[in-house]
Design a protein around this motif. Structure first.
Motif, PDB file in Angstrom:
ATOM      1  N   TRP A  82     -29.337  82.275  25.043  1.00 36.99           N
ATOM      2  CA  TRP A  82     -28.511  81.946  24.198  1.00 36.99           C
ATOM      3  C   TRP A  82     -27.532  83.146  23.609  1.00 36.99           C
ATOM      4  N   VAL A  83     -25.861  82.749  23.807  1.00 34.41           N
ATOM      5  CA  VAL A  83     -25.530  83.673  23.632  1.00 34.41           C
ATOM      6  C   VAL A  83     -25.089  83.410  21.701  1.00 34.41           C
ATOM      7  N   ILE A  84     -25.199  84.695  20.475  1.00 36.93           N
ATOM      8  CA  ILE A  84     -25.238  85.167  19.215  1.00 36.93           C
ATOM      9  C   ILE A  84     -23.776  85.433  18.826  1.00 36.93           C
ATOM     10  N   ARG A  85     -23.273  84.189  18.333  1.00 38.14           N
ATOM     11  CA  ARG A  85     -21.474  85.186  17.506  1.00 38.14           C
ATOM     12  C   ARG A  85     -21.166  84.751  16.339  1.00 38.14           C
ATOM     13  N   GLY A  86     -20.754  85.457  15.610  1.00 37.24           N
ATOM     14  CA  GLY A  86     -20.839  84.911  13.905  1.00 37.24           C
ATOM     15  C   GLY A  86     -20.806  86.619  13.099  1.00 37.24           C
ATOM     16  N   GLY A  87     -20.922  86.906  13.802  1.00 41.90           N
ATOM     17  CA  GLY A  87     -20.457  88.813  13.284  1.00 41.90           C
ATOM     18  C   GLY A  87     -20.891  89.947  14.080  1.00 41.90           C
ATOM     19  N   GLY A  88     -19.916  90.723  14.097  1.00 45.39           N
ATOM     20  CA  GLY A  88     -20.021  91.576  14.327  1.00 45.39           C
ATOM     21  C   GLY A  88     -19.748  91.164  16.656  1.00 45.39           C
ATOM     22  N   ARG A  89     -20.237  92.472  17.090  1.00 44.19           N
ATOM     23  CA  ARG A  89     -20.351  91.592  18.668  1.00 44.19           C
ATOM     24  C   ARG A  89     -21.190  90.217  19.135  1.00 44.19           C
ATOM     25  N   PRO A  90     -20.708  89.207  20.377  1.00 45.72           N
ATOM     26  CA  PRO A  90     -21.685  88.686  20.206  1.00 45.72           C
ATOM     27  C   PRO A  90     -22.783  89.525  20.878  1.00 45.72           C
ATOM     28  N   PHE A  91     -24.321  88.654  20.960  1.00 41.08           N
ATOM     29  CA  PHE A  91     -25.033  89.025  21.516  1.00 41.08           C
ATOM     30  C   PHE A  91     -26.089  87.813  22.328  1.00 41.08           C
ATOM     31  N   TYR A  92     -26.452  88.766  23.107  1.00 32.21           N
ATOM     32  CA  TYR A  92     -27.492  87.292  24.013  1.00 32.21           C
ATOM     33  C   TYR A  92     -29.027  87.236  23.447  1.00 32.21           C
ATOM     34  N   ALA A  93     -29.642  86.729  23.367  1.00 28.50           N
ATOM     35  CA  ALA A  93     -30.637  86.129  22.768  1.00 28.50           C
ATOM     36  C   ALA A  93     -32.030  84.328  22.779  1.00 28.50           C
ATOM     37  N   SER A  94     -33.292  85.068  23.109  1.00 26.92           N
ATOM     38  CA  SER A  94     -33.846  84.162  23.341  1.00 26.92           C
ATOM     39  C   SER A  94     -33.639  82.682  21.997  1.00 26.92           C
ATOM     40  N   VAL A  95     -34.358  81.699  22.478  1.00 27.54           N
ATOM     41  CA  VAL A  95     -34.652  81.220  21.103  1.00 27.54           C
ATOM     42  C   VAL A  95     -36.110  80.966  20.408  1.00 27.54           C
ATOM     43  N   VAL A  96     -36.898  81.380  21.469  1.00 28.60           N
ATOM     44  CA  VAL A  96     -38.728  81.619  21.634  1.00 28.60           C
ATOM     45  C   VAL A  96     -38.930  83.266  21.361  1.00 28.60           C
ATOM     46  N   ALA A  97     -39.138  83.880  20.787  1.00 24.23           N
ATOM     47  CA  ALA A  97     -40.280  85.202  21.459  1.00 24.23           C
ATOM     48  C   ALA A  97     -41.108  85.630  21.983  1.00 24.23           C
ATOM     49  N   ALA A  98     -41.367  86.733  22.310  1.00 22.00           N
ATOM     50  CA  ALA A  98     -42.597  86.803  23.268  1.00 22.00           C
ATOM     51  C   ALA A  98     -43.748  86.296  22.391  1.00 22.00           C
ATOM     52  N   ALA A  99     -43.741  86.844  21.151  1.00 15.63           N
ATOM     53  CA  ALA A  99     -44.898  86.512  20.776  1.00 15.63           C
ATOM     54  C   ALA A  99     -44.407  85.518  19.709  1.00 15.63           C
ATOM     55  N   GLY A 100     -43.977  84.698  19.854  1.00  9.57           N
ATOM     56  CA  GLY A 100     -43.971  83.149  19.604  1.00  9.57           C
ATOM     57  C   GLY A 100     -43.605  82.178  18.595  1.00  9.57           C
ATOM     58  N   GLY A 101     -42.536  83.206  17.560  1.00 10.02           N
ATOM     59  CA  GLY A 101     -41.696  83.199  17.004  1.00 10.02           C
ATOM     60  C   GLY A 101     -40.097  81.867  17.451  1.00 10.02           C
ATOM     61  N   VAL A 102     -40.098  81.106  16.799  1.00 11.52           N
ATOM     62  CA  VAL A 102     -38.590  80.368  16.792  1.00 11.52           C
ATOM     63  C   VAL A 102     -37.412  81.543  15.714  1.00 11.52           C
ATOM     64  N   ARG A 103     -36.182  81.304  16.908  1.00  7.12           N
ATOM     65  CA  ARG A 103     -34.715  81.728  16.024  1.00  7.12           C
ATOM     66  C   ARG A 103     -33.859  80.702  16.909  1.00  7.12           C
ATOM     67  N   PHE A 104     -33.770  80.344  16.146  1.00  4.63           N
ATOM     68  CA  PHE A 104     -32.032  79.149  15.694  1.00  4.63           C
ATOM     69  C   PHE A 104     -31.522  78.863  15.058  1.00  4.63           C
ATOM     70  N   ASN A 105     -30.029  79.000  15.360  1.00  7.48           N
ATOM     71  CA  ASN A 105     -29.353  78.239  14.690  1.00  7.48           C
ATOM     72  C   ASN A 105     -28.023  77.791  14.921  1.00  7.48           C
ATOM     73  N   SER A 106     -27.074  76.582  15.433  1.00  6.42           N
ATOM     74  CA  SER A 106     -26.733  76.091  15.656  1.00  6.42           C
ATOM     75  C   SER A 106     -25.537  76.178  15.530  1.00  6.42           C
ATOM     76  N   GLU A 107     -24.916  76.517  14.426  1.00  5.38           N
ATOM     77  CA  GLU A 107     -24.208  77.306  13.645  1.00  5.38           C
ATOM     78  C   GLU A 107     -23.197  77.864  14.433  1.00  5.38           C
ATOM     79  N   VAL A 108     -24.497  79.074  14.969  1.00  2.00           N
ATOM     80  CA  VAL A 108     -23.708  80.823  15.971  1.00  2.00           C
ATOM     81  C   VAL A 108     -24.536  80.326  16.764  1.00  2.00           C
ATOM     82  N   MET A 109     -25.315  80.331  17.775  1.00  2.00           N
ATOM     83  CA  MET A 109     -26.073  79.598  18.979  1.00  2.00           C
ATOM     84  C   MET A 109     -25.306  78.666  20.091  1.00  2.00           C
TER      85      MET A 109
END
Length: 114
Positions: A16-43
């Motif tokens: 997913w592309v993350i925008r909203g501060g500084g330069r955009p970057f790519y990240a997954s929603v679920v990390a390798a360790a299993g944690g969830v990282r999601f914000n539909s406002e910026v991803m």
């Protein structure tokens, strides 16, 4: 949040592309360790397959039980910005009350929490 293993794997391997501060970057929603990282406002999904997974993920979010915390005086919330996306709506000056925000830089050797 319970996500079926097949969906969790796809959420971990697509970007997913993350925008909203500084330069955009790519990240997954679920990390390798299993944690969830999601914000539909910026991803936003970076591919068609990620877009279809986002729809499935929204269904999982709708079925999830939210965590509610009953705050008490002198409690502290610590957020690791390197590991999570967080957002909150703006707070009007008359709603702030006695809330105090303090930014602290914590440096640790090694890989804490992993």
């Amino acid at each position: 949040l319970a996500v079926e293993p097949v969906l969790a794997k796809r959420l971990r391997t697509n970007a997913w592309v993350i925008r909203g501060g500084g330069r955009p970057f790519y990240a997954s929603v679920v990390a390798a360790a299993g944690g969830v990282r999601f914000n539909s406002e910026v991803m936003s999904p970076a591919s068609k397959s990620a877009a279809s997974e986002e729809a499935e993920f929204h269904i999982a979010l709708e079925d999830a039980d939210p965590h509610v915390h009953n705050w008490a005086a002198d409690e502290v919330l610590l957020i690791d910005n390197a590991r999570v996306l967080h957002a909150r709506p703006p707070v009007a000056d008359d709603e702030v009350g006695d809330r105090k925000l303090e930014r602290i830089l914590c440096v640790a050797s090694g890989r804490l929490g992993r």
